[in-house]
Design a protein around this motif. Structure first.
Motif, PDB file in Angstrom:
ATOM      1  N   THR A 263       0.845  -1.188   0.000  1.00 37.27           N
ATOM      2  CA  THR A 263       0.000   0.000   0.000  1.00 37.27           C
ATOM      3  C   THR A 263       0.885   1.244   0.000  1.00 37.27           C
ATOM      4  O   THR A 263       2.027   1.216   0.454  1.00 37.27           O
ATOM      5  N   VAL A 324      -7.840   1.819  -0.096  1.00 34.58           N
ATOM      6  CA  VAL A 324      -7.890   1.297   1.272  1.00 34.58           C
ATOM      7  C   VAL A 324      -8.576   2.320   2.166  1.00 34.58           C
ATOM      8  O   VAL A 324      -8.187   3.490   2.196  1.00 34.58           O
ATOM      9  N   TYR A 343      -3.748   0.383  -2.830  1.00 29.63           N
ATOM     10  CA  TYR A 343      -2.964  -0.840  -2.769  1.00 29.63           C
ATOM     11  C   TYR A 343      -2.529  -1.254  -4.175  1.00 29.63           C
ATOM     12  O   TYR A 343      -3.166  -0.892  -5.176  1.00 29.63           O
TER      13      TYR A 343
END
Length: 524
Positions: A263, A324, A343
């Motif tokens: 991420t 996310v 991500y």
């Protein structure tokens, strides 16, 4: 997308209102103390003026809710607001359980009818059965005009507390009394797990909650692990959930130090997640089933398997969500889920679809899949050649719009087939089957699983009754050309109510096109 002051002005104004109100409420500044921000001061006064002087009564809490939603709508398609009213239900679903008595139920006439009890749950242990009618809870008459929310509150409660139920059973003249001790009731995220044949395991996950990994381990450990040479991981219609749970499951299939996902936040900070040693299925063949409703954490697993050349992705292009979210409490029982990072799959691709033209365009483009032919033909899937990546094994994969499967399986275009599946998943069949089994509860409740599987329980008369039942809701259907398919879904619904989802999926999956492709590949 070009951003101007005009674009951001609604956000700035709305955010100032929210910040001003929450600073004022949570920090409880003295009346004369100056706020550091003139905009905060301005909008705090504005809200106070509405409270004190506006001609009509105004709920300023609702202004905050509307403002929060307006702000989030300007950010990205997946940042969202959870109201105080909705938070409990959403929290229970993602936590993977709640405290209650462990039943699913319908309102049938003026009574509360038990569809089924949760296996080993409080009601199951107390002795309640499918078809029982709960007429009273702690002295409250449930046959009165009580809304579902009130009934739910009666049945839920603190752990280890009791609720006394009065129950009318199909073969008893007198009401029965049950003292049910409330306890944790799981909300399953793993629908099914069974052996398709001697060496192939099947597992279906519907979302990634806090309990998904432990559910997965528990269900798979009940299978003969030493015999499993292949695993089919069904992530169709799984819209995601907790990233941590998804990476733990991916870890079961990947070897030590293989990258699962990374991420990146607004500052460019990277957080990489690698597989550990000792995954239960590191040496098994892996087949991941995806479709157009597979999203987010599910795409993390599919991407990790594909980018590490670890298995075969089968189905249709996934949704394309690579953002996310983090849940943040607002202090009054509500919360926001704010996008805090993107991500990337192990090869470095983002599978997030573009939302530069706004949220409406974002979701409209997704719906076009149902009309532009890409669900019927692999050649209709548009790829962005500028977002091409290569796996260690030399396979070409693409970013910018979901996971494209290695093997494409078109959607079943038959309207009746789609409608039957929708009726099964949406519950239209469930109430009908419940009423049919109510005609002979003693027989159905005493069926053994082996007897159930071989018995021809769905008659032509029952299918005709189902057509008439749908007609009562202004839905006209003639199942004469799809009798066998209708039988499968109706029997699966019956299996759900008598036994569990595991048996229901075993019945449905016998004619599943994607699973047929898995078996074809394995036999080659």
């Amino acid at each position: 997308m070009k951003f101007t002051l005009k674009t951001y002005l609604p956000i700035i104004v709305a955010l100032a209102i929210v910040i001003g109100m929450y600073l004022g409420q949570s920090l409880n500044f003295p009346e004369q103390q100056e706020l550091k921000s003139s905009s905060q001061q301005k909008f705090s006064k504005f809200i106070n003026y509405i409270d004190e002087s506006y001609v009509d009564e105004v709920n300023t809490d609702s202004i905050v809710d509307i403002t929060l939603k307006s702000v989030l709508d300007q950010l990205d398609p997946h940042s969202s607001y959870i109201s105080q009213q909705d938070y409990g239900l959403v929290h229970d679903e993602m936590r993977g359980g709640f405290v209650g008595i462990g039943i699913s139920f319908y309102h049938i006439g003026d009574t509360l009818a038990v569809i089924r009890t949760i296996e080993n749950g409080p009601s199951d242990k107390a002795g309640l059965l499918p078809g029982d009618r709960i007429v009273e809870a702690d002295g409250v008459d449930l046959s009165a005009s009580i809304v579902s929310d009130s009934i739910t509150k009666l049945l839920k409660g603190e752990k280890e507390t009791s609720v006394q139920l009065k129950v009318k059973r199909f073969n008893e003249d007198e009401l029965l009394t049950f003292n049910v001790i409330r306890n944790e009731v799981p909300l399953k995220s793993v629908d099914a797990s069974y052996m398709m044949n001697d060496t192939t395991a099947y597992v279906k996950i519907n979302r990634f909650s806090e309990t998904t990994y432990s559910e997965f381990k528990g269900r798979m450990n009940r299978l003969p692990l030493q015999n499993i040479k292949s695993v089919v991981l069904d992530l169709r219609n799984n819209t995601g959930g907790y990233l941590q749970e998804a990476t733990q499951i991916a870890d079961e299939f990947l070897k030590e130090d293989q990258l699962i996902v990374f991420t990146k936040n607004k500052d460019g900070d990277l957080n990489k997640r690698f597989a550990t040693s000792g995954g239960a299925f590191e040496n098994a063949k892996v087949y991941v089933l995806i479709n157009e409703k597979t999203a987010s954490a599910s795409e993390v697993i599919a991407g990790a398997i594909q980018d590490n050349d670890r298995g075969t992705i089968i189905g249709r292009r996934s949704f394309g969500k690579g953002l996310v979210q983090r849940e943040m409490q607002l202090g009054d029982g509500s919360a926001v889920r704010l996008t805090v990072a993107r991500y990337y799959t192990p090869t470095g691709r983002s599978i997030q679809r573009s939302y530069e033209n706004g949220n409406r365009d974002y979701f409209s483009n997704y719906l076009k899949r149902y009309t532009n032919g890409e669900l019927q033909s692999e050649d209709s899937i548009h790829v962005d050649e500028s977002k091409q990546f290569t796996t260690p094994g030399g396979k070409t994969v693409y970013g910018g719009g979901g996971i494209i499967p290695d093997i494409f399986v078109p959607i079943n275009a038959t309207k009746v087939s789609k409608d039957l599946k929708f009726m099964f998943e949406g519950g239209a069949m469930s109430r009908f089957i419940f009423t049919q089994m109510d005609k002979d509860r003693a027989y159905y409740n005493n069926l053994e699983e082996k007897q159930f599987i071989t018995a021809d329980l769905i008659t032509y008369e029952m299918i005709s009754n189902f057509e008439n039942y749908l007609g009562d809701f202004s839905m006209t259907y003639d199942f004469s050309s799809s009798i066998e398919e209708a039988k499968v879904y109706l029997k699966a619904t019956m299996a759900q109510q008598i036994f569990d989802d595991n048996l229901a999926y075993r019945i449905i999956n016998k004619n599943d096109e994607m699973l047929e492709r898995v078996l074809e590949i394995k036999s080659q």
